[in-house]
Design a protein around this motif. Structure first.
Motif, PDB file in Angstrom:
ATOM      1  N   ALA A 132     -61.922 -42.007  27.043  1.00 40.69           N
ATOM      2  CA  ALA A 132     -60.713 -42.445  27.718  1.00 40.69           C
ATOM      3  C   ALA A 132     -60.662 -43.959  27.726  1.00 40.69           C
ATOM      4  O   ALA A 132     -61.626 -44.624  28.119  1.00 40.69           O
ATOM      5  N   ALA A 133     -59.537 -44.487  27.292  1.00 39.52           N
ATOM      6  CA  ALA A 133     -59.350 -45.937  27.240  1.00 39.52           C
ATOM      7  C   ALA A 133     -58.577 -46.408  28.465  1.00 39.52           C
ATOM      8  O   ALA A 133     -57.655 -45.735  28.926  1.00 39.52           O
TER       9      ALA A 133
ATOM     10  N   TYR B 135     -53.324 -48.349  18.670  1.00 43.42           N
ATOM     11  CA  TYR B 135     -54.682 -48.417  18.137  1.00 43.42           C
ATOM     12  C   TYR B 135     -55.066 -47.097  17.475  1.00 43.42           C
ATOM     13  O   TYR B 135     -54.814 -46.026  18.025  1.00 43.42           O
ATOM     14  N   SER B 136     -55.706 -47.196  16.341  1.00 42.10           N
ATOM     15  CA  SER B 136     -56.378 -46.039  15.768  1.00 42.10           C
ATOM     16  C   SER B 136     -57.669 -45.825  16.557  1.00 42.10           C
ATOM     17  O   SER B 136     -58.322 -46.795  16.962  1.00 42.10           O
ATOM     18  N   MET B 137     -58.006 -44.571  16.778  1.00 42.78           N
ATOM     19  CA  MET B 137     -59.207 -44.278  17.575  1.00 42.78           C
ATOM     20  C   MET B 137     -60.082 -43.290  16.834  1.00 42.78           C
ATOM     21  O   MET B 137     -59.575 -42.340  16.217  1.00 42.78           O
ATOM     22  N   GLY B 138     -61.370 -43.521  16.915  1.00 42.60           N
ATOM     23  CA  GLY B 138     -62.278 -42.664  16.154  1.00 42.60           C
ATOM     24  C   GLY B 138     -63.657 -42.593  16.753  1.00 42.60           C
ATOM     25  O   GLY B 138     -63.893 -43.034  17.875  1.00 42.60           O
ATOM     26  N   TRP B 139     -64.563 -42.026  15.964  1.00 43.12           N
ATOM     27  CA  TRP B 139     -65.938 -41.809  16.394  1.00 43.12           C
ATOM     28  C   TRP B 139     -66.914 -42.243  15.298  1.00 43.12           C
ATOM     29  O   TRP B 139     -66.669 -42.012  14.104  1.00 43.12           O
TER      30      TRP B 139
ATOM     31  N   SER C 226     -58.966 -35.258  17.974  1.00 43.16           N
ATOM     32  CA  SER C 226     -57.626 -35.103  18.534  1.00 43.16           C
ATOM     33  C   SER C 226     -57.378 -36.220  19.541  1.00 43.16           C
ATOM     34  O   SER C 226     -58.325 -36.795  20.096  1.00 43.16           O
ATOM     35  N   ARG C 227     -56.119 -36.509  19.768  1.00 44.03           N
ATOM     36  CA  ARG C 227     -55.751 -37.532  20.744  1.00 44.03           C
ATOM     37  C   ARG C 227     -54.838 -36.921  21.796  1.00 44.03           C
ATOM     38  O   ARG C 227     -54.058 -36.020  21.516  1.00 44.03           O
ATOM     39  N   GLY C 228     -54.937 -37.451  23.009  1.00 43.34           N
ATOM     40  CA  GLY C 228     -54.095 -36.979  24.085  1.00 43.34           C
ATOM     41  C   GLY C 228     -52.661 -37.463  23.908  1.00 43.34           C
ATOM     42  O   GLY C 228     -52.379 -38.355  23.112  1.00 43.34           O
ATOM     43  N   ASN C 229     -51.758 -36.870  24.668  1.00 46.64           N
ATOM     44  CA  ASN C 229     -50.339 -37.226  24.551  1.00 46.64           C
ATOM     45  C   ASN C 229     -50.088 -38.694  24.843  1.00 46.64           C
ATOM     46  O   ASN C 229     -49.221 -39.318  24.241  1.00 46.64           O
ATOM     47  N   ALA C 230     -50.823 -39.247  25.762  1.00 46.02           N
ATOM     48  CA  ALA C 230     -50.649 -40.659  26.110  1.00 46.02           C
ATOM     49  C   ALA C 230     -51.319 -41.571  25.095  1.00 46.02           C
ATOM     50  O   ALA C 230     -51.170 -42.789  25.173  1.00 46.02           O
ATOM     51  N   LYS C 231     -52.056 -40.982  24.174  1.00 46.01           N
ATOM     52  CA  LYS C 231     -52.734 -41.722  23.097  1.00 46.01           C
ATOM     53  C   LYS C 231     -53.778 -42.677  23.615  1.00 46.01           C
ATOM     54  O   LYS C 231     -54.251 -43.526  22.871  1.00 46.01           O
ATOM     55  N   ASN C 232     -54.141 -42.563  24.891  1.00 47.34           N
ATOM     56  CA  ASN C 232     -55.232 -43.365  25.417  1.00 47.34           C
ATOM     57  C   ASN C 232     -56.538 -42.580  25.492  1.00 47.34           C
ATOM     58  O   ASN C 232     -57.515 -43.087  26.036  1.00 47.34           O
TER      59      ASN C 232
ATOM     60  N   VAL D 281     -59.211 -39.805  23.220  1.00 43.05           N
ATOM     61  CA  VAL D 281     -59.545 -39.193  21.944  1.00 43.05           C
ATOM     62  C   VAL D 281     -60.729 -38.262  22.161  1.00 43.05           C
ATOM     63  O   VAL D 281     -61.674 -38.607  22.890  1.00 43.05           O
ATOM     64  N   ASP D 282     -60.644 -37.080  21.594  1.00 37.79           N
ATOM     65  CA  ASP D 282     -61.705 -36.085  21.728  1.00 37.79           C
ATOM     66  C   ASP D 282     -62.294 -35.770  20.363  1.00 37.79           C
ATOM     67  O   ASP D 282     -61.628 -35.921  19.335  1.00 37.79           O
ATOM     68  N   LEU D 283     -63.521 -35.311  20.393  1.00 32.70           N
ATOM     69  CA  LEU D 283     -64.175 -34.844  19.170  1.00 32.70           C
ATOM     70  C   LEU D 283     -64.785 -33.485  19.461  1.00 32.70           C
ATOM     71  O   LEU D 283     -65.743 -33.386  20.235  1.00 32.70           O
ATOM     72  N   GLN D 284     -64.205 -32.447  18.890  1.00 32.64           N
ATOM     73  CA  GLN D 284     -64.748 -31.105  19.007  1.00 32.64           C
ATOM     74  C   GLN D 284     -65.728 -30.893  17.862  1.00 32.64           C
ATOM     75  O   GLN D 284     -65.358 -31.026  16.696  1.00 32.64           O
ATOM     76  N   MET D 285     -66.964 -30.577  18.220  1.00 39.13           N
ATOM     77  CA  MET D 285     -68.023 -30.431  17.220  1.00 39.13           C
ATOM     78  C   MET D 285     -68.520 -28.993  17.226  1.00 39.13           C
ATOM     79  O   MET D 285     -69.052 -28.515  18.231  1.00 39.13           O
TER      80      MET D 285
END
Length: 126
Positions: free
Chosen positions: A23-24, A32-36, A71-77, A79-83
């Motif tokens: 969470a940002a 912003y692009s967001m990643g892991w 995936s990113r949340g609707n607010a784009k703040n 980002v999740d990583l399902q592993m």
């Protein structure tokens, strides 16, 4: 103050699943692009996955394709990583990252990112 706060991770057996969240706060990250990324002991930080700022593009490391989903949340703040189908070689500290100037030619470079989360340990036992 800009912060990327991570949650999730932990210990799981091979073949299991974990979900990481980031969470940002402190500013709007919709541009912003967001990643892991991840870093295993004795190794360099490596790219794992990215979703572009508008959600139009996703990129994955070959080693996680078909098993991890970003995936990113609707607010784009957020980002999740399902592993899924985790392997012992996925063991590492995982970091979320946000970058304003990320392109198809630079997304895998850690130096291109502006902000980083605190890191969270993922351990996969065999």
């Amino acid at each position: 103050q800009v912060q990327l706060v991570q949650s999730g991770g932990g210990l799981v057996q091979a073949g299991g699943s974990l979900r990481l969240s980031c969470a940002a706060s402190g500013r709007t990250f919709s541009s912003y692009s967001m990643g892991w990324f991840r870093q295993a002991p004795g190794k360099e930080r490596e790219f794992v996955a990215l979703m572009s700022w508008n959600g139009g593009n996703t990129y994955y490391a070959d080693s996680v394709k078909g098993r991890f989903t970003i995936s990113r949340g609707n607010a784009k703040n957020t980002v999740d990583l399902q592993m899924n189908s985790l392997k012992p070689e996925d063991t590492a500290i995982y970091y979320c990252a946000a970058g304003l100037r990320i392109s198809s030619g630079t997304y895998y470079r850690a130096g291109q990112y502006d902000y980083w989360g605190q890191g969270t340990q993922v351990t996969v036992s065999s």
